[in-house]
Motif scaffolding. Structure first.
Motif, PDB file in Angstrom:
ATOM      1  N   GLY A   1     -24.019  28.269 -10.234  1.00 45.96           N
ATOM      2  CA  GLY A   1     -22.877  28.680 -11.034  1.00 45.96           C
ATOM      3  C   GLY A   1     -23.142  29.798 -12.005  1.00 45.96           C
ATOM      4  N   GLY A   2     -24.322  30.328 -12.010  1.00 45.19           N
ATOM      5  CA  GLY A   2     -24.649  31.380 -12.966  1.00 45.19           C
ATOM      6  C   GLY A   2     -23.846  32.634 -12.728  1.00 45.19           C
ATOM      7  N   SER A   3     -23.373  33.268 -13.800  1.00 44.31           N
ATOM      8  CA  SER A   3     -22.626  34.517 -13.638  1.00 44.31           C
ATOM      9  C   SER A   3     -23.582  35.580 -13.155  1.00 44.31           C
ATOM     10  CB  SER A   3     -22.014  34.923 -14.975  1.00 44.31           C
ATOM     11  OG  SER A   3     -23.037  35.180 -15.909  1.00 44.31           O
ATOM     12  N   GLY A   4     -23.301  36.279 -12.175  1.00 40.79           N
ATOM     13  CA  GLY A   4     -24.193  37.312 -11.680  1.00 40.79           C
ATOM     14  C   GLY A   4     -25.011  36.829 -10.485  1.00 40.79           C
ATOM     15  N   VAL A   5     -25.231  35.519 -10.353  1.00 36.41           N
ATOM     16  CA  VAL A   5     -25.939  35.016  -9.186  1.00 36.41           C
ATOM     17  C   VAL A   5     -24.950  34.778  -8.070  1.00 36.41           C
ATOM     18  CG1 VAL A   5     -27.312  33.123  -8.279  1.00 36.41           C
ATOM     19  CG2 VAL A   5     -27.753  33.983 -10.575  1.00 36.41           C
ATOM     20  N   MET A   6     -23.825  34.159  -8.394  1.00 31.79           N
ATOM     21  CA  MET A   6     -22.806  33.872  -7.398  1.00 31.79           C
ATOM     22  C   MET A   6     -21.469  34.293  -8.000  1.00 31.79           C
ATOM     23  SD  MET A   6     -22.057  30.252  -5.665  1.00 31.79           S
ATOM     24  CE  MET A   6     -22.132  30.302  -3.916  1.00 31.79           C
ATOM     25  N   PRO A   7     -20.752  35.218  -7.379  1.00 31.83           N
ATOM     26  CA  PRO A   7     -19.497  35.675  -7.967  1.00 31.83           C
ATOM     27  C   PRO A   7     -18.449  34.569  -7.983  1.00 31.83           C
ATOM     28  CG  PRO A   7     -19.769  36.570  -5.755  1.00 31.83           C
ATOM     29  CD  PRO A   7     -21.040  35.849  -6.110  1.00 31.83           C
ATOM     30  N   ALA A   8     -17.639  34.559  -9.035  1.00 32.87           N
ATOM     31  CA  ALA A   8     -16.541  33.605  -9.116  1.00 32.87           C
ATOM     32  C   ALA A   8     -15.463  34.011  -8.119  1.00 32.87           C
ATOM     33  CB  ALA A   8     -15.967  33.588 -10.530  1.00 32.87           C
ATOM     34  N   MET A   9     -14.923  33.023  -7.429  1.00 34.94           N
ATOM     35  CA  MET A   9     -13.896  33.307  -6.434  1.00 34.94           C
ATOM     36  C   MET A   9     -12.584  32.668  -6.867  1.00 34.94           C
ATOM     37  SD  MET A   9     -15.981  32.824  -2.878  1.00 34.94           S
ATOM     38  CE  MET A   9     -14.468  32.876  -1.957  1.00 34.94           C
ATOM     39  N   SER A  10     -11.510  33.394  -6.740  1.00 34.57           N
ATOM     40  CA  SER A  10     -10.176  32.886  -6.983  1.00 34.57           C
ATOM     41  C   SER A  10      -9.479  32.773  -5.649  1.00 34.57           C
ATOM     42  CB  SER A  10      -9.385  33.865  -7.826  1.00 34.57           C
ATOM     43  OG  SER A  10      -9.431  33.605  -9.143  1.00 34.57           O
ATOM     44  N   LEU A  11      -9.035  31.610  -5.329  1.00 36.62           N
ATOM     45  CA  LEU A  11      -8.326  31.428  -4.083  1.00 36.62           C
ATOM     46  C   LEU A  11      -6.831  31.500  -4.350  1.00 36.62           C
ATOM     47  CD1 LEU A  11     -10.391  28.496  -2.592  1.00 36.62           C
ATOM     48  CD2 LEU A  11     -10.602  30.932  -2.104  1.00 36.62           C
ATOM     49  N   ALA A  12      -6.123  32.107  -3.428  1.00 39.13           N
ATOM     50  CA  ALA A  12      -4.679  32.210  -3.556  1.00 39.13           C
ATOM     51  C   ALA A  12      -4.048  30.833  -3.365  1.00 39.13           C
ATOM     52  CB  ALA A  12      -4.140  33.190  -2.513  1.00 39.13           C
ATOM     53  N   GLY A  13      -2.961  30.582  -4.092  1.00 44.98           N
ATOM     54  CA  GLY A  13      -2.177  29.375  -3.875  1.00 44.98           C
ATOM     55  C   GLY A  13      -1.412  29.562  -2.573  1.00 44.98           C
ATOM     56  N   THR A  14      -1.620  28.670  -1.616  1.00 47.94           N
ATOM     57  CA  THR A  14      -0.975  28.773  -0.307  1.00 47.94           C
ATOM     58  C   THR A  14      -0.037  27.598  -0.107  1.00 47.94           C
ATOM     59  OG1 THR A  14      -2.922  29.893   0.585  1.00 47.94           O
ATOM     60  CG2 THR A  14      -1.381  28.968   2.174  1.00 47.94           C
ATOM     61  N   PHE A  15       1.202  27.911   0.288  1.00 45.10           N
ATOM     62  CA  PHE A  15       2.226  26.896   0.505  1.00 45.10           C
ATOM     63  C   PHE A  15       2.800  27.067   1.905  1.00 45.10           C
ATOM     64  CE2 PHE A  15       1.715  27.451  -3.956  1.00 45.10           C
ATOM     65  CZ  PHE A  15       1.751  26.168  -4.460  1.00 45.10           C
ATOM     66  N   HIS A  16       2.932  25.947   2.624  1.00 44.71           N
ATOM     67  CA  HIS A  16       3.379  25.960   4.016  1.00 44.71           C
ATOM     68  C   HIS A  16       4.816  25.455   4.101  1.00 44.71           C
ATOM     69  CE1 HIS A  16       2.122  25.931   8.320  1.00 44.71           C
ATOM     70  NE2 HIS A  16       3.194  25.169   8.408  1.00 44.71           N
ATOM     71  N   PHE A  17       5.669  26.227   4.774  1.00 40.94           N
ATOM     72  CA  PHE A  17       7.077  25.861   4.951  1.00 40.94           C
ATOM     73  C   PHE A  17       7.392  25.826   6.448  1.00 40.94           C
ATOM     74  CE2 PHE A  17       6.620  28.089   0.951  1.00 40.94           C
ATOM     75  CZ  PHE A  17       7.316  27.291   0.057  1.00 40.94           C
ATOM     76  N   VAL A  18       8.201  24.836   6.856  1.00 42.67           N
ATOM     77  CA  VAL A  18       8.582  24.686   8.264  1.00 42.67           C
ATOM     78  C   VAL A  18      10.096  24.541   8.319  1.00 42.67           C
ATOM     79  CG1 VAL A  18       8.314  23.306  10.360  1.00 42.67           C
ATOM     80  CG2 VAL A  18       6.395  23.530   8.763  1.00 42.67           C
ATOM     81  N   ILE A  19      10.731  25.300   9.224  1.00 40.12           N
ATOM     82  CA  ILE A  19      12.179  25.214   9.411  1.00 40.12           C
ATOM     83  C   ILE A  19      12.494  24.124  10.428  1.00 40.12           C
ATOM     84  CG2 ILE A  19      12.296  26.965  11.236  1.00 40.12           C
ATOM     85  CD1 ILE A  19      14.894  26.746   8.470  1.00 40.12           C
ATOM     86  N   HIS A  20      13.569  23.376  10.167  1.00 41.59           N
ATOM     87  CA  HIS A  20      14.028  22.342  11.102  1.00 41.59           C
ATOM     88  C   HIS A  20      15.512  22.536  11.353  1.00 41.59           C
ATOM     89  CE1 HIS A  20      10.382  19.861  10.993  1.00 41.59           C
ATOM     90  NE2 HIS A  20      10.316  20.166   9.707  1.00 41.59           N
ATOM     91  N   ASP A  21      15.914  22.434  12.610  1.00 44.11           N
ATOM     92  CA  ASP A  21      17.338  22.438  12.934  1.00 44.11           C
ATOM     93  C   ASP A  21      17.898  21.073  12.551  1.00 44.11           C
ATOM     94  OD1 ASP A  21      17.477  25.038  13.969  1.00 44.11           O
ATOM     95  OD2 ASP A  21      16.799  24.379  15.942  1.00 44.11           O
ATOM     96  N   VAL A  22      19.078  21.091  11.944  1.00 41.80           N
ATOM     97  CA  VAL A  22      19.740  19.846  11.550  1.00 41.80           C
ATOM     98  C   VAL A  22      21.121  19.816  12.186  1.00 41.80           C
ATOM     99  CG1 VAL A  22      18.415  19.544   9.423  1.00 41.80           C
ATOM    100  CG2 VAL A  22      20.508  20.879   9.355  1.00 41.80           C
ATOM    101  N   GLU A  23      21.884  18.782  11.918  1.00 44.94           N
ATOM    102  CA  GLU A  23      23.205  18.599  12.539  1.00 44.94           C
ATOM    103  C   GLU A  23      24.145  19.775  12.308  1.00 44.94           C
ATOM    104  OE1 GLU A  23      25.020  14.922  11.396  1.00 44.94           O
ATOM    105  OE2 GLU A  23      23.190  13.786  11.804  1.00 44.94           O
ATOM    106  N   GLY A  24      25.037  19.972  13.256  1.00 46.71           N
ATOM    107  CA  GLY A  24      26.084  20.973  13.121  1.00 46.71           C
ATOM    108  C   GLY A  24      25.592  22.407  13.262  1.00 46.71           C
ATOM    109  N   GLY A  25      24.463  22.632  13.901  1.00 47.36           N
ATOM    110  CA  GLY A  25      23.954  23.985  14.096  1.00 47.36           C
ATOM    111  C   GLY A  25      23.317  24.584  12.856  1.00 47.36           C
ATOM    112  N   ALA A  26      23.170  23.786  11.802  1.00 42.70           N
ATOM    113  CA  ALA A  26      22.557  24.268  10.553  1.00 42.70           C
ATOM    114  C   ALA A  26      21.036  24.122  10.634  1.00 42.70           C
ATOM    115  CB  ALA A  26      23.116  23.485   9.375  1.00 42.70           C
TER     116      ALA A  26
END
Length: 164
Positions: free
Chosen positions: A28-53
């Protein structure tokens, strides 16, 4: 002279403590291993529902400003249906990366077409997200998202809640 059992045990603990400390400094030392920031990732899925919506799921997503926005914000949009859908989120903006690098990026309102069977990665502007829309009484920002092609009425809208 004999060593006291407690002294031997304490010496062993000190050696272990020094090894753990050395390992922490290396990893964890600064300079030995760089700090990494990971992006917030969100997963969305579309579903067909009644009435063609159609409706995007999950119906509500909570994004934490302190943790999810550090390395950027990514939406993964999945369309397992046999027809094209749109992911629209008024108040949010897509980050368009320029070919010349990050300095040439632009933003546009978040409205993405997703073809049948396609999964798209969308970079969302975090700068715009922290500005718009105005927070509600709880300090949260509320952004609806929906498919305007197949029903934009209130019952089919899902919600992104951005909390401090």
């Amino acid at each position: 002279m004999r060593a006291n059992v407690n002294d031997v045990h304490l010496g062993g603990r000190r050696r272990v403590a020094r090894m753990v400390l050395a390992l922490l400094l290396v990893v964890g030392g600064s300079g030995v291993m760089p700090a990494m920031s990971l992006a917030g990732t969100f997963h969305f899925v579309i579903h067909d529902v009644e009435g063609g919506a159609a409706a995007w799921f999950p119906r509500e997503v909570v994004i934490h400003k302190r943790t999810d926005l550090d390395g950027g914000l990514i939406f993964m949009l999945e369309n397992p249906t046999p027809r094209t859908h749109v992911f629209e989120a008024p108040g949010l903006f897509e980050q368009m990366r320029g070919a010349e690098g990050p300095e040439a990026s632009t933003v546009k309102p978040l409205r993405v077409y997703v073809a049948p069977g396609e999964t798209l990665r969308v970079d969302v502007s975090t700068e715009q997200l922290t500005i718009e829309p105005e927070p509600d009484a709880s300090g949260s920002q509320i952004c609806p998202f929906f498919c305007p092609l197949h029903g934009s009425e209130e019952a089919l809208r899902s919600t992104i809640r951005v909390v401090p």
